[in-house]
Every structure is written in C-alpha cells, then in structure tokens.
Scaffold this motif. Structure first.
Motif, short mmCIF file in Angstrom:
data_model
loop_
_atom_site.label_atom_id
_atom_site.label_comp_id
_atom_site.label_asym_id
_atom_site.label_seq_id
_atom_site.Cartn_x
_atom_site.Cartn_y
_atom_site.Cartn_z
N UNK A 104 6.68 2.38 7.19
CA UNK A 104 7.49 2.13 5.92
C UNK A 104 7.26 0.93 5.07
N UNK A 105 7.37 0.83 4.00
CA UNK A 105 7.07 -0.31 3.08
C UNK A 105 5.62 -0.49 2.74
N UNK A 106 4.67 0.02 3.22
CA UNK A 106 3.41 -0.20 3.09
C UNK A 106 2.57 0.75 2.17
N UNK A 107 3.34 0.87 1.10
CA UNK A 107 2.61 1.64 0.04
C UNK A 107 1.37 1.05 -0.71
N UNK A 108 0.67 1.88 -1.33
CA UNK A 108 -0.48 0.90 -2.15
C UNK A 108 0.10 0.55 -3.48
N UNK A 109 -0.27 -0.39 -3.98
CA UNK A 109 0.26 -0.96 -5.27
C UNK A 109 -0.70 -0.17 -6.35
N UNK A 110 -0.06 0.13 -7.37
CA UNK A 110 -0.77 0.97 -8.54
C UNK A 110 -1.76 -0.07 -9.10
N UNK A 111 -2.29 -0.82 -9.01
CA UNK A 111 -3.37 -1.77 -9.18
C UNK A 111 -4.36 -1.53 -8.29
N UNK A 112 -4.03 -1.34 -6.93
CA UNK A 112 -5.12 -0.86 -6.10
C UNK A 112 -5.65 0.37 -6.08
#
Length: 152
Positions: free
Chosen positions: A19-27
């Motif tokens: 949890x908490x390791x989602x991708x950032x929109x910029x990536x």
C-alpha cells in the motif's frame, strides 16, 4: 467503477501489494509518451491506487519512478524496451505490451492493436509451450479479477 475489484482486493490472499506505492500521474504520462499511446483506464486506475503487485510466481508490471526505471524488471517500460531491442520480437509481436510474466509456461499482454469504446486493450494469454495466443480478458480490471479467482 471498479468497486467489485476493489472489494476483491481487500479480501484476497492470492495477490500481494505494498500500500502507498501507487504510481504518480507524471510517471504514467511519461510512460505513455514513450509508448506513443494512452494506457487503458482500468490499468491507469490500478497504477495510481495500487501500483504494484505480486501474484503467485510473478509481478504484475508497474510504472516505476523514472530514477528506478532503468534497472527495475518489474517496470512496464523496462520490459518493453528489452523486448523492442530484439528484431525478431518486433517483427512477430508489433502490438504486444507485456503485463504479467509469471514463472510458468504462459504470459499475459495487452494487445495494443485494438481498443474498445472505453479505451481498454484486450489482455491476451500466450501459451508458450504450444505457441498459442488467446484472448483472456477484455479489460485490465477483468484480467485481474479473473486471475485472483483462478489463484485463490
């Protein structure tokens, strides 16, 4: 929109993620720019909200932070770059974007040659032993639900 999948993710023991390791929109935008197309909406949802997962004997490919992308073999672009470096691969699979490569005789990939009205690519299962490719799911969300059901 993905309520049933989110509920399934809460209760499954087949899938492990951090949890908490989602991708950032910029990536994601950077990956899409390199690929030359937008990733399917259900996969984008997964990347932002979950980002990573291990299912049995393999990782569902993710979008890593750009500073880790050059050496992380769980990154979608890392694997795609390796595949594209092989001329035979490009000639045989011009529309294949690998998604899940378990340690078995099959692999799963997006067929980027066709999209549905929602922007989803079908997920194909490649039976490596018999050299057969069949449609496995219509969307990433359906793919993930089906894999969880089969492996739970």
């Amino acid at each position: 929109m993905y309520e049933s999948l989110a509920e399934k993710l809460k209760t499954t023991s087949a899938l492990k993620w951090f949890p908490g390791h989602g991708a950032e929109e910029s990536w994601i935008a950077e990956a899409e720019e390199e690929l030359g197309f937008c990733l399917p909406p259900s996969y984008r949802w997964w990347l932002v909200h979950y980002g990573n997962a291990r299912l049995g004997d393999g990782n569902i490919l993710a979008i890593a932070a750009p500073e880790h992308r050059e050496y992380y073999d769980g990154d979608l672009l890392y694997i795609h770059r390796l595949n594209k470096a092989e001329e035979w691969w490009v000639g045989r699979f011009p529309h294949r974007l690998d998604l899940f490569v378990p340690d078995s005789d099959e692999l799963y990939f997006f067929d980027t040659s066709t999209r549905d009205k929602q922007g989803e690519f079908p997920i194909m299962c490649y039976d490596l032993m018999n050299d057969l490719i069949d449609k496995y799911a219509s969307t990433f969300a359906e793919f993930l639900e089906r894999l969880i059901d089969e492996r739970s």
